[in-house]
Design an enzyme around this catalytic site. Structure first.
Site, PDB file in Angstrom:
ATOM      1  N   CYS A  54       0.829  -1.210   0.000  1.00 44.90           N
ATOM      2  CA  CYS A  54       0.000   0.000   0.000  1.00 44.90           C
ATOM      3  C   CYS A  54       0.865   1.262   0.000  1.00 44.90           C
ATOM      4  O   CYS A  54       1.567   1.537   0.976  1.00 44.90           O
ATOM      5  CB  CYS A  54      -0.909  -0.053   1.225  1.00 44.90           C
ATOM      6  N   CYS A 101       0.089   3.765   2.753  1.00 41.87           N
ATOM      7  CA  CYS A 101       0.558   3.226   4.038  1.00 41.87           C
ATOM      8  C   CYS A 101       2.026   3.576   4.250  1.00 41.87           C
ATOM      9  O   CYS A 101       2.435   3.887   5.376  1.00 41.87           O
ATOM     10  CB  CYS A 101       0.385   1.709   4.083  1.00 41.87           C
TER      11      CYS A 101
END
Length: 105
Positions: A30, A33
């Site tokens: 991600c 993230c």
């Protein structure tokens, strides 16, 4: 205190034993993230006296992700005295998280 990588085996204990816990639900693939990760690390240092910081990899801990209804990542949740206090999806500036934490101290 350093960031703790939580799993289903230790998550509930960490939440119940610490008065204020910030949890970052993330995954290695991600991009956003990876943007939140250094912010979370800095929050752990800034609030080390008052805050426990956990990271939960949603790929490795799908049961925890389901329990908290994590549909998008990153999702950051603050627990106060074992109860969910607030949550935020996506990337926010560090000051945003700092303000939320200070309001919960």
């Amino acid at each position: 205190m350093a960031v703790i990588h939580a799993t289903k085996e230790n998550f509930d204990q960490l939440i119940s034993e610490n008065p204020l816990v910030l949890v970052d639900f993330w995954a290695s693939w991600c991009g956003p993230c990876r943007m939140v990760a250094p912010i979370v690390e800095e929050l752990a240092k800034t609030f080390e006296e008052n805050l426990t910081v956990l990271k939960v990899d949603v790929d490795e801990n799908q049961e925890l992700a389901r329990r908290y209804g994590i549909m998008n990542i990153p999702t950051v949740i603050l627990f106060k005295d074992g109860e969910k206090s607030w949550s935020e999806i996506g990337v926010k500036p560090q000051k945003f998280y700092e303000e939320q934490i200070r309001q919960s101290l």
